[in-house]
Design a protein around this motif. Structure first.
Motif, PDB file in Angstrom:
ATOM      1  N   SER A 253       0.839  -1.205   0.000  1.00 46.93           N
ATOM      2  CA  SER A 253       0.000   0.000   0.000  1.00 46.93           C
ATOM      3  C   SER A 253       0.870   1.250   0.000  1.00 46.93           C
ATOM      4  O   SER A 253       0.399   2.323  -0.299  1.00 46.93           O
ATOM      5  CB  SER A 253      -0.908   0.003   1.229  1.00 46.93           C
ATOM      6  OG  SER A 253      -0.134  -0.084   2.406  1.00 46.93           O
ATOM      7  N   TYR A 254       2.137   1.107   0.330  1.00 50.39           N
ATOM      8  CA  TYR A 254       3.025   2.268   0.426  1.00 50.39           C
ATOM      9  C   TYR A 254       4.035   2.295  -0.714  1.00 50.39           C
ATOM     10  O   TYR A 254       5.068   2.932  -0.613  1.00 50.39           O
ATOM     11  CB  TYR A 254       3.748   2.252   1.781  1.00 50.39           C
ATOM     12  CG  TYR A 254       4.267   0.892   2.170  1.00 50.39           C
ATOM     13  CD1 TYR A 254       5.502   0.447   1.725  1.00 50.39           C
ATOM     14  CD2 TYR A 254       3.493   0.040   2.967  1.00 50.39           C
ATOM     15  CE1 TYR A 254       5.974  -0.801   2.044  1.00 50.39           C
ATOM     16  CE2 TYR A 254       3.966  -1.222   3.299  1.00 50.39           C
ATOM     17  CZ  TYR A 254       5.199  -1.637   2.836  1.00 50.39           C
ATOM     18  OH  TYR A 254       5.659  -2.890   3.154  1.00 50.39           O
TER      19      TYR A 254
ATOM     20  N   ASN B  81       4.664   9.448   9.550  1.00 46.45           N
ATOM     21  CA  ASN B  81       5.295   8.660  10.606  1.00 46.45           C
ATOM     22  C   ASN B  81       5.246   7.160  10.344  1.00 46.45           C
ATOM     23  O   ASN B  81       5.721   6.373  11.148  1.00 46.45           O
ATOM     24  CB  ASN B  81       4.715   9.015  11.982  1.00 46.45           C
ATOM     25  CG  ASN B  81       3.215   8.799  12.068  1.00 46.45           C
ATOM     26  OD1 ASN B  81       2.684   7.904  11.412  1.00 46.45           O
ATOM     27  ND2 ASN B  81       2.538   9.606  12.857  1.00 46.45           N
ATOM     28  N   GLN B  82       4.615   6.767   9.247  1.00 44.47           N
ATOM     29  CA  GLN B  82       4.663   5.352   8.854  1.00 44.47           C
ATOM     30  C   GLN B  82       4.858   5.308   7.343  1.00 44.47           C
ATOM     31  O   GLN B  82       4.871   6.341   6.682  1.00 44.47           O
ATOM     32  CB  GLN B  82       3.385   4.614   9.272  1.00 44.47           C
ATOM     33  CG  GLN B  82       3.368   4.332  10.767  1.00 44.47           C
ATOM     34  CD  GLN B  82       2.132   3.579  11.250  1.00 44.47           C
ATOM     35  OE1 GLN B  82       1.891   3.517  12.418  1.00 44.47           O
ATOM     36  NE2 GLN B  82       1.339   3.019  10.342  1.00 44.47           N
ATOM     37  N   GLN B  83       4.977   4.095   6.842  1.00 44.59           N
ATOM     38  CA  GLN B  83       5.332   3.959   5.432  1.00 44.59           C
ATOM     39  C   GLN B  83       4.297   4.551   4.481  1.00 44.59           C
ATOM     40  O   GLN B  83       4.635   5.033   3.423  1.00 44.59           O
ATOM     41  CB  GLN B  83       5.499   2.469   5.100  1.00 44.59           C
ATOM     42  CG  GLN B  83       6.772   1.884   5.677  1.00 44.59           C
ATOM     43  CD  GLN B  83       6.646   0.391   5.849  1.00 44.59           C
ATOM     44  OE1 GLN B  83       5.727  -0.101   6.474  1.00 44.59           O
ATOM     45  NE2 GLN B  83       7.579  -0.333   5.281  1.00 44.59           N
ATOM     46  N   GLU B  84       3.035   4.459   4.869  1.00 48.58           N
ATOM     47  CA  GLU B  84       2.000   4.932   3.962  1.00 48.58           C
ATOM     48  C   GLU B  84       1.801   6.426   4.098  1.00 48.58           C
ATOM     49  O   GLU B  84       1.660   6.942   5.197  1.00 48.58           O
ATOM     50  CB  GLU B  84       0.674   4.270   4.346  1.00 48.58           C
ATOM     51  CG  GLU B  84       0.277   3.135   3.495  1.00 48.58           C
ATOM     52  CD  GLU B  84      -1.000   2.528   4.073  1.00 48.58           C
ATOM     53  OE1 GLU B  84      -1.020   2.241   5.286  1.00 48.58           O
ATOM     54  OE2 GLU B  84      -1.946   2.373   3.320  1.00 48.58           O
TER      55      GLU B  84
ATOM     56  N   ILE C  84      -0.627   8.556   4.147  1.00 45.19           N
ATOM     57  CA  ILE C  84      -2.063   8.810   4.273  1.00 45.19           C
ATOM     58  C   ILE C  84      -2.296   9.735   5.462  1.00 45.19           C
ATOM     59  O   ILE C  84      -1.408   9.921   6.292  1.00 45.19           O
ATOM     60  CB  ILE C  84      -2.877   7.499   4.450  1.00 45.19           C
ATOM     61  CG1 ILE C  84      -2.370   6.732   5.671  1.00 45.19           C
ATOM     62  CG2 ILE C  84      -2.810   6.656   3.202  1.00 45.19           C
ATOM     63  CD1 ILE C  84      -3.222   5.531   6.021  1.00 45.19           C
TER      64      ILE C  84
ATOM     65  N   ASN D 178      -1.250   9.121   9.033  1.00 45.02           N
ATOM     66  CA  ASN D 178       0.178   9.061   9.361  1.00 45.02           C
ATOM     67  C   ASN D 178       0.864  10.409   9.168  1.00 45.02           C
ATOM     68  O   ASN D 178       2.080  10.510   9.269  1.00 45.02           O
ATOM     69  CB  ASN D 178       0.882   8.029   8.471  1.00 45.02           C
ATOM     70  CG  ASN D 178       0.329   6.626   8.656  1.00 45.02           C
ATOM     71  OD1 ASN D 178      -0.182   6.300   9.725  1.00 45.02           O
ATOM     72  ND2 ASN D 178       0.399   5.810   7.626  1.00 45.02           N
TER      73      ASN D 178
END
Lengths: 631, 676
Positions: B571-572, B610-613, B615, B618
């Motif tokens: 997803s990322y 703050n995370q891979q995705e 969105i 995050n």
């Protein structure tokens, strides 16, 4: 260059996380309207979230909690570990926030119960049973939210299920690797007395009770020489059957136990996933996987499973790499993929809802009314000329509906008057947060309908109510804690009395020990003066009587106002005069009590004047304001 | 003897025989007695001249590095290395907040373990988890912080230096003595927000010509308490919540003591011995999540090392350098939160290191070097592992009339790992690097490099209980860089430097945590693949104005697009990797009138996730802070008295560098220092 960056890339407002809605593209008819899906969120990320899946509308709403509860500081919390429904409430167990979040079916927060390292929840007999990794099941009453029992279990209890007569808890020993626990704790459902533990496989995790008294158990093994296995305990005979097949999670439908398993293969450094069904009557595994083999590859890390009771559709929640959006897959009973949707991080716990309450309109952004009354807890007026009018009594009303009407009248900025009736009648209310006691400042204001006489500012239409405050000492969100009177300008020297009103066409009052009298009606208000929703024949009130000083002036009868410290004593425009300092709190002996904050406020009519032409002296309340909110 | 210098850099403007690291190590302090004619009031000038005595030969190309040193470093309102290094371009600091919060550097989005941190020329190691906390290194006794992207343009290097994808060099204070003085001493105390108390004492003793002893020690205490605020609005702008709380369990107590001996025994030869000891006890304040406002993790750290360097030159064309180090590091971690798994783990790490580097000028325009390093690492107590690493590097450099410069190296790394469970695993890797620069005229350098480097799995990656994966391969990093540097210097009244570099990095086999088997379990896999496109630009200028006024400015800007290209099914896929902002930058302005100065700095870190995705859930807001410092000094014979006031986050912005780790609002610090 930097300047331009700082101009165009400044921080925006910090808005509460919105929900995001997507069209699933497939509409399911029949059965439950949908389900909530609790997504755990990785530890430390504070990203536990709840998605709403409306099957009938074909709609997926992601991360609904923050917009439903914008005032909850730091949202739902860290690591959601269970979501269950009991009656018209949802209970979310938030592991690393050490709490159980209690919500209505529209996901609006009702209360929070703090339980350390809580894992799973089950309900029976009006009580909630919550396992905690500390080695206990904490039991609380779902109405009062007070703890009633604490049951000792084995090490790190996980799932809990309750049968007709017993409570079963899986003791995992998850903190004691490699010396895992291998027992179920058992309790008598009614006495809550412990029964002998049952030895099962190593590291039991999930429990499921079928219609035949068979308790299905997943055991994870010790991650070394003892492999994971599925077990079945016949709760009648106590026989334990082991199926040498790893199962990570399961769901029951039509006597079929749908199991999925993820097994790590050290050699290939990959996970092998299987989707097998076992018949709970014949104990035969179905030869075929329940998902089409060519669909399986899309699912990276299956983490939860559910089956739609009505349609037989199978839902598999895929946690992916644990730190990105998960995915929810819906398979038809024949195993072909119907739809899939992105979810919150680590989708893990399903909770089916037959019919969602209609709350779509609530999504509109509302004005922040937190500075004003949020809830009325008790409304109990003594007889009076405005009783049954403010608020209006209608046939069929009871204590609860009248409480709601009182709340409707004075909550938020509604500012409609309600009456407390004659001496003793009371109301208890609170805000959606605790009111802080700030030294040297008035902390909250109570709105009434007092005004000052035109001809003498020391007199006026004053109908003082004594104000009491309390803290939610037992954390049950109910005003059943110690009340402390706010000491007003008249002091607290007079002693407590009880006055009982005898209801009837003519209301009599009885003041212990010796006086008695008749409540005089005035010609303006002819309705019965006692609360019609109160079916009893009399009602006694206890408290202190404030001295009154009557005066007849050019504007009719007025009373001497008090300098400070009473509700409905001075006009609302006199903010200082109609406001209160929590530091005034005293106990029954009149000793000053220091409270940092208070959760509840109670007001009762304190003047005992019921026999002149203008009607009895009755405190009226129109609202209240937390003077520190947002300052 | 010719030399030039920028106002603040004591640069290695002269040839290449000595490495930069060596320069900094070497130039530590030729004593004033060696150059008695030098005015003692201008210590920097004195040092520059000192340095020249050690330096040799032909002018060389400009070194491509970022430096903070001398006065510029002292003017910064920085308590530790991490605070100062934020003003370099192309880097991100991971900062968990407060005095005791861990601070690590990530250069050009490659990951913090791709950066080697060198203390006086020898790399700081942490075989357990690779993490070097730059918050541990005080600026009290540092003279210089230098960052190299890619390769040092030097011929005499240890093999291990050649293996670092990026290097940060921390160089301790050079001792210098006023004429006829045999002792130089200094002491200071800092106090301020977070309950900070930080006394420091240091002294240099001139034992005989060329031989001096340095002592330096400090104690740091902080309660770590600071106010932070979480504030959210509803979409219509009403307050949703507004909570201010005090950070708990962020206290720290630390002691650092160092003892150094340096001897310049001839015009070409020297040796230096160094002992370093650091001990700290701190709370780990932990993530602030719903219903949790304090955590109970504690950490004890002890780092002790002894290191030495010796080098000399023979026949004007053969250079030798030897390094050794022994480090003994102890870590004790305990989780005291009775609601959670009680953890009480101790780790003991040992490191022994030897390096021998030699270089030869075959002909004046062609140099060759061969270096060999050997290192032993072990981890004991909670986990057990041993590693023996050999590095062998061959390097060559050509130059033509100071116009063209080319350098190439090949490094062989051989690793032998041993655990109680395995008899030993051997692996060998070859990594090349190339550098080329062109100097059309003095001050302007066009350069490019290609470098291939590895990040080895740490002991935790390989062997951590249940999670480690012994079959991990190293991460492979490939860097390509092209840039231009311009240096304009006149004697007076003004000078400036400009630098712009564009780069493309690729990290393959990135070591990531991956779900394994049932329930919530992880393992480490060589799964990630990241592409980084970046642009670093910086400029600084210095003005000498009339009436003894000096102005200087330093600006830097970084653009990075660091995308995850592991798999199109993620997803990322092609999303910006966590915590890397597209835009970041800083500005530092310094105004000085005689002994009074004012320093203003601004840091901007743009939006990131703050995370891979990438969105909304995050998303992390940009943050930017304004810091201000005022300082003054007075010569009150026989001492120099200095006072200083730092105010950080002047506008009290509420921000997070790491999700759920709130940073402090306004905070201040006062410093009082006396130098003799």
């Amino acid at each position: 260059m930097l300047l331009s960056i700082s101009l165009c890339c400044c921080r925006g407002p910090e808005i509460v996380y919105p929900f995001t809605g997507t069209d699933i593209g497939v509409v399911t008819t029949g059965g439950a309207e949908g389900f909530y899906l609790l997504c755990e969120g990785n530890m430390g990320s504070n990203k536990a979230s709840i998605d709403l899946i409306n099957l009938h509308q074909g709609e997926y709403i992601r991360n609904l909690y923050p917009s439903r509860n914008p005032h909850t500081v730091k949202e739902l919390g860290d690591v959601g570990n269970d979501l269950q429904r009991d009656g018209d409430r949802l209970y979310a167990v938030i592991n690393c926030s050490h709490k159980v979040e209690i919500m209505d079916l529209s996901l609006r927060r009702i209360a929070q119960v703090d339980i350390p390292n809580c894992r799973n929840i089950a309900f029976a007999d009006g009580k909630a049973f919550v396992t905690s990794y500390l080695g206990f099941v904490y039991v609380f009453d779902t109405q009062t939210l007070t703890f009633t029992d604490t049951l000792s279990t084995g090490l790190q209890p996980e799932q809990i299920v309750i049968s007709d007569d017993k409570i079963y808890v899986a003791n995992s020993g998850g903190y004691n690797q490699p010396d895992y626990d291998n027992t179920l704790s058992v309790f008598d459902r009614h006495t809550l007395q412990p029964l002998p533990k049952i030895t099962v496989g190593t590291n039991p995790q999930r429990l499921l009770l079928d219609d035949y008294g068979q308790l299905w158990i997943t055991t994870l093994g010790n991650r070394a020489d003892i492999p994971a296995a599925l077990q079945m305990l016949d709760t009648q005979t106590g026989n334990l059957t082991t199926f040498d097949r790893a199962v990570s999670g399961f769901a029951l439908h039509n006597n079929q136990l749908y199991c999925y398993a993820t097994i790590w293969n050290e050699d290939t450094q990959t996970n092998t996933v299987s989707y097998d069904c076992i018949d709970v009557i014949t104990h035969k595994w179905n030869e075929q996987q329940f998902i089409f083999p060519d669909e399986i590859g899309q699912i990276v890390t299956p983490y939860a499973i559910a089956v739609n009771d009505y349609t037989g559709d199978i839902y598999i929640a895929d946690a992916k790499n644990y730190v990105s959006s998960g995915q929810l897959f819906c398979f038809a009973p024949d195993g072909h993929l119907l739809w899939k949707q992105w979810t919150g991080d680590i989708p893990a716990h399903f909770c089916f809802i037959d019919k969602f309450p209609d709350f779509i309109g609530d999504f509109e952004d509302k004005e922040d009314l937190s500075a004003y009354i949020y809830k009325v807890y008790e409304y109990c007026p003594a007889p009076g000329q405005f009783v049954n009018i403010l608020p209006k009594y209608e046939d069929g009303d009871n204590n609860e509906t009248m409480r709601q009407k009182a709340e409707q009248a004075i909550a938020g900025k509604n500012n409609n008057l309600i009456t407390l009736g004659a001496w003793g009648g009371y109301i208890a209310f609170g805000f959606d947060h605790a009111v802080q006691n700030i030294a040297g400042q008035r902390d909250f204001q109570i709105l009434g309908n007092a005004f000052i006489a035109l001809d003498d500012p020391n007199y006026g239409s004053t109908e003082p109510g004594i104000v009491l405050v309390s803290q939610d000492e037992n954390h049950n969100h109910l005003p059943d804690d110690t009340w402390y009177e706010l000491k007003g300008s008249a002091g607290v020297n007079s002693s407590s009395v009880t006055i009982t009103y005898l209801y009837g066409d003519t209301i009599k009052w009885l003041k212990t020990p010796d006086s008695i009298g008749t409540f005089i009606k005035n010609p303006y208000h002819t309705q019965p003066y006692y609360p019609l929703w109160d079916n009893s024949t009399e009602h006694g009130f206890t408290g202190r009587i404030l001295p009154t000083e009557k005066r007849k002036g050019t504007t009719g009868i007025t009373y001497k106002t008090f300098e400070y410290g009473y509700a409905d004593n001075l006009p609302n425009t006199d903010i200082e005069g109609s406001s209160f300092d929590i530091s005034w709190a005293v106990d029954n002996e009149g000793n000053s009590i220091q409270l940092d904050s208070i959760d509840f406020i109670r007001v009762y009519t304190a003047g005992f004047e019921i026999s002149d032409g203008i009607g009895e002296m009755s405190t009226e309340i129109a609202g209240a304001i937390d003077l520190h909110y947002n300052q | 003897m010719t030399y030039y210098s920028t106002h603040y850099q004591i640069l290695t403007r002269f040839l290449c025989v000595l490495t930069i690291a060596l320069n900094t190590v070497v130039s530590f302090g030729m004593e004033a007695e060696n150059t008695p004619s030098i005015p003692t009031t201008d210590s920097i000038r004195e040092l520059e001249l000192n340095e020249i005595l050690v330096q040799v030969e032909t002018p060389r190309v400009l070194s491509l590095s970022q430096t903070l040193s001398g006065d510029q470093l002292k003017q910064m309102n920085a308590l530790c290395v991490a605070d100062a290094i934020r003003y370099f371009s192309g880097i991100q600091i991971k900062d968990y907040g407060g005095v005791g919060g861990i601070k690590t550097i990530n250069v050009r989005s490659m990951g913090s373990l791709h950066t080697g941190v060198y203390y006086n020329g020898v790399q700081l190691g942490n075989a357990q988890n690779g993490q070097i906390d730059l918050g541990k290194f005080s600026l009290e006794n540092l003279d210089e912080i230098r960052l190299y992207n890619g390769q040092l343009t030097q011929i005499l290097q240890s093999a291990r230096e050649i293996g670092s994808a990026n290097s940060v060099y921390l160089t301790t204070r050079r001792p210098h003595f006023k004429s006829n003085h045999k002792v130089a001493a200094r002491t200071s105390i800092k106090a301020g927000s977070f309950g900070l108390a930080n006394p420091h004492i240091g002294a240099d003793f001139l034992l005989k010509d060329g031989l001096s002893l340095t002592l330096d020690a400090e104690y740091l205490y902080a309660t770590g308490k600071y106010k932070f605020r979480y504030y959210r609005e509803t979409p219509s702008g009403d307050v949703a919540y507004d909570t201010t709380a005090v950070r708990q369990n962020g206290d720290i107590q630390a002691v650092r003591a160092e003892l150094g001996l340096q001897h310049y025994y001839s015009s070409t030869g020297l040796y230096k011995l160094w002992a370093y000891h650091y001990y700290s006890e701190r709370g780990i304040p932990g993530a602030i999540v719903n219903n949790v406002w304090r955590n109970g993790e504690r950490l004890w750290d002890r780092n002790t090392f002894f290191q030495g360097v010796w080098q000399d030159e023979y026949w004007n064309r053969y250079y030798l350098r030897a390094l050794f180090k022994y480090a003994n590091d102890y870590t004790h971690y305990r989780n005291d939160d009775e609601r959670l798994l009680l953890v009480d783990n101790e780790y003991l790490q040992q490191e022994a290191y030897l390096s021998l580097a030699q270089a030869v000028n075959i002909v004046p325009w062609w140099k060759l070097s061969l270096s060999y390093d050997l290192q032993y690492n072990s981890l004991h107590k909670y986990a057990n592992a041993q590693r023996l690493t050999h590095w062998l590097a061959l390097q060559t450099a050509f130059h033509y009339n100071s116009v063209f410069y080319a350098q190439a190296s090949i490094l062989m790394t051989h690793i032998n790992d041993k655990t109680p469970d395995s008899i030993g695993k051997n692996s060998s890797y070859f990594t090349p690097s190339f550098h080329f620069s062109y100097t059309p005229y003095k001050g302007l350098v066009l350069s490019t490099f290609y470098k291939h480097s590895l990040r080895y799995p740490t002991f935790n990656d390989l062997y951590y209980v249940d999670m480690g994966n012994a079959s991990l391969q190293p991460e492979i990093a490939k860097q390509r860089d092209i840039g231009v540097d311009y240096n304009f210097t006149t004697k007076k009244p003004f000078s400036f430097n400009l630098s712009a570099h564009a780069y493309y990095n690729r990290i393959k086999n990135k070591i990531v945590a991956y779900p394994k088997g049932q329930q919530f379990r992880w393992t480490m896999l060589n799964l990630g693949d990241v592409r980084i496109y970046g642009l670093d630009a910086s400029a600084d200028a210095h003005f000498n104005l009339p009436h003894d006024i000096q102005l200087s400015a330093r600006l830097q800007y970084t653009y990075q697009k660091a995308i995850d290209i592991t798999s199109p099914t993620d997803s990322y896929y092609q999303h910006q990797i966590p915590y890397i902002p597209w835009h970041s930058g800083s500005a530092v302005l310094n105004f000085q009138w005689r002994e009074y100065g004012l320093n203003y700095s601004f840091i901007y870190v743009g939006e990131r996730y703050n995370q891979q995705e990438n969105i909304i859930y995050n998303y992390v807001q940009p943050w930017y802070t304004h810091d201000l410092s005022l300082y003054a000094s007075w010569q009150i014979q026989p001492v120099l008295l200095k006072v200083r006031l730092d105010i950080n986050n002047l506008l009290g912005q509420d921000y997070e560098v790491i999700q759920n780790y709130p940073m402090p609002k306004q905070n201040f610090r006062c410093t009082l220092a006396v130098e003799y």
